[in-house]
Scaffold this active site. Sequence first.
Site, mmCIF file in Angstrom:
data_model
loop_
_atom_site.group_PDB
_atom_site.id
_atom_site.type_symbol
_atom_site.label_atom_id
_atom_site.label_comp_id
_atom_site.label_asym_id
_atom_site.label_seq_id
_atom_site.Cartn_x
_atom_site.Cartn_y
_atom_site.Cartn_z
ATOM 1 N N SER A 174 0.860 -1.198 0.000
ATOM 2 C CA SER A 174 0.000 0.000 0.000
ATOM 3 C C SER A 174 0.887 1.236 0.000
ATOM 4 O O SER A 174 2.002 1.197 0.543
ATOM 5 C CB SER A 174 -0.869 0.016 1.264
ATOM 6 O OG SER A 174 -1.469 1.283 1.454
ATOM 7 N N TYR A 207 -1.836 -0.555 10.380
ATOM 8 C CA TYR A 207 -1.906 -0.900 8.951
ATOM 9 C C TYR A 207 -0.647 -0.424 8.229
ATOM 10 O O TYR A 207 -0.033 -1.165 7.454
ATOM 11 C CB TYR A 207 -3.156 -0.241 8.349
ATOM 12 C CG TYR A 207 -3.425 -0.589 6.890
ATOM 13 C CD1 TYR A 207 -4.168 -1.715 6.552
ATOM 14 C CD2 TYR A 207 -2.950 0.228 5.866
ATOM 15 C CE1 TYR A 207 -4.433 -2.025 5.222
ATOM 16 C CE2 TYR A 207 -3.202 -0.075 4.536
ATOM 17 C CZ TYR A 207 -3.944 -1.201 4.221
ATOM 18 O OH TYR A 207 -4.202 -1.507 2.894
HETATM 19 P P1 NAI Z 1 -11.409 -6.515 0.351
HETATM 20 O O1 NAI Z 1 -11.865 -6.396 1.771
HETATM 21 O O2 NAI Z 1 -12.422 -6.466 -0.707
HETATM 22 O O3 NAI Z 1 -10.548 -7.827 0.136
HETATM 23 C C1 NAI Z 1 -9.720 -8.364 1.120
HETATM 24 C C2 NAI Z 1 -9.801 -9.855 1.002
HETATM 25 O O4 NAI Z 1 -8.933 -10.468 1.956
HETATM 26 C C3 NAI Z 1 -11.204 -10.369 1.283
HETATM 27 O O5 NAI Z 1 -11.517 -11.357 0.334
HETATM 28 C C4 NAI Z 1 -11.092 -10.940 2.665
HETATM 29 O O6 NAI Z 1 -12.037 -11.947 2.925
HETATM 30 C C5 NAI Z 1 -9.676 -11.486 2.593
HETATM 31 N N1 NAI Z 1 -9.135 -11.800 3.906
HETATM 32 C C6 NAI Z 1 -9.097 -11.022 5.015
HETATM 33 N N2 NAI Z 1 -8.576 -11.710 6.039
HETATM 34 C C7 NAI Z 1 -8.247 -12.937 5.560
HETATM 35 C C8 NAI Z 1 -7.689 -14.104 6.132
HETATM 36 N N3 NAI Z 1 -7.361 -14.159 7.435
HETATM 37 N N4 NAI Z 1 -7.477 -15.192 5.341
HETATM 38 C C9 NAI Z 1 -7.819 -15.156 4.039
HETATM 39 N N5 NAI Z 1 -8.401 -14.107 3.442
HETATM 40 C C10 NAI Z 1 -8.608 -13.011 4.207
HETATM 41 O O7 NAI Z 1 -10.326 -5.364 0.169
HETATM 42 P P2 NAI Z 1 -9.309 -5.060 -1.037
HETATM 43 O O8 NAI Z 1 -9.286 -3.604 -1.189
HETATM 44 O O9 NAI Z 1 -9.600 -5.902 -2.197
HETATM 45 O O10 NAI Z 1 -7.936 -5.479 -0.366
HETATM 46 C C11 NAI Z 1 -7.009 -6.371 -0.985
HETATM 47 C C12 NAI Z 1 -5.600 -5.993 -0.576
HETATM 48 O O11 NAI Z 1 -5.271 -4.726 -1.134
HETATM 49 C C13 NAI Z 1 -5.412 -5.861 0.945
HETATM 50 O O12 NAI Z 1 -4.167 -6.420 1.311
HETATM 51 C C14 NAI Z 1 -5.392 -4.355 1.149
HETATM 52 O O13 NAI Z 1 -4.667 -3.968 2.292
HETATM 53 C C15 NAI Z 1 -4.698 -3.916 -0.136
HETATM 54 N N6 NAI Z 1 -4.897 -2.514 -0.462
HETATM 55 C C16 NAI Z 1 -6.149 -2.051 -0.748
HETATM 56 C C17 NAI Z 1 -6.324 -0.710 -1.056
HETATM 57 C C18 NAI Z 1 -7.649 -0.152 -1.375
HETATM 58 O O14 NAI Z 1 -7.754 1.075 -1.453
HETATM 59 N N7 NAI Z 1 -8.682 -0.965 -1.598
HETATM 60 C C19 NAI Z 1 -5.186 0.226 -1.052
HETATM 61 C C20 NAI Z 1 -3.930 -0.377 -0.747
HETATM 62 C C21 NAI Z 1 -3.799 -1.702 -0.469
#
Ligand code: NAI
Length: 259
Positions: free
Chosen positions: A150, A163
């Site tokens: 990120s 975070y």
């Molecule tokens: P999201 O909440 O839609 O997806 C996150 C996914 O990780 C979900 O499918 C969730 O169920 C899964 N997850 C969470 N804990 C878990 C665990 N213990 N075991 C397996 N799966 C688990 O959010 P998003 O935005 O798609 O996030 C994906 C990645 O991108 C994350 O690492 C987030 O930190 C990173 N990110 C997102 C940004 C944004 O603006 N959306 C910006 C920078 C980084």
Amino acid sequence: MNTRVSSLFDLSGKTALVTGASSGIGHHFSHTLAAAGAQVILTARRIEQLEQAVTEIQTNGGSASWLKLDVTNQASVEAAFSNAMTQYSRIDIVINNAGIASGGNALDVTEKHWDDVISTNLKGAWLVAQQAGRCMSADGKGGSLINIASILGIRVMGGVAPYAAAKAGLDHLTRALAYEWARFDIRVNAIAPGYVVTDINRDYLNSPQGDKARKRIPQKRFGRPEHLDGAMLLLASGASSYMTGSTIVVDGGHLQSSM
Ligand code: NAI
């Protein structure tokens, strides 16, 4: 178009495993990887969403399957990789994407909240990376590990201390593993997104505070998961065969302005 150029991002014959594939960026990347020709293994904790995504990919002519995987649980991570290796013999690409959000004044962060964020976003990413490294080095063919970091791991703002610390750790882990695993032909790179609208932040980004944040982005708009496709396909494919230890920032210019 020249064949070498047109096939630069082709992933035919490759197997890709995605963590956190039940929603957001991981869900979207699973579709993109399949469209580029990879066999995709979608992993997460929520099976219903995974089953639905696999059906969608197959309906679009892609190849996909799902495995349950909780990144915070070593036994679960090992079991998923072991199953994937049994089914596909090798894993060429791993998208280390699962993560949770964190918000709140540092003075109020509880030990549990700190542990939850570090356990998913840093330790969980480490457990997945280690399994990826073991699988990719086993037959000497290597592979590509892509950590989803990120911009908050590079520069900070208020209210995100656990975070930001976890993502900075993941960014540095990327370089440490790239250094150590280059000898196995395993490339380790990261993508550092800015704001991308997903379940993790939709409520915040749609709030008046979110609108203020949008105005601080030089491009004056939030990202969508598809804006990360170019960086992901570059790092997943042979187009980046001489890249390892790099972090690609995809943020509409946000790092160049105040957070
Ligand atoms: P999201 O909440 O839609 O997806 C996150 C996914 O990780 C979900 O499918 C969730 O169920 C899964 N997850 C969470 N804990 C878990 C665990 N213990 N075991 C397996 N799966 C688990 O959010 P998003 O935005 O798609 O996030 C994906 C990645 O991108 C994350 O690492 C987030 O930190 C990173 N990110 C997102 C940004 C944004 O603006 N959306 C910006 C920078 C980084």
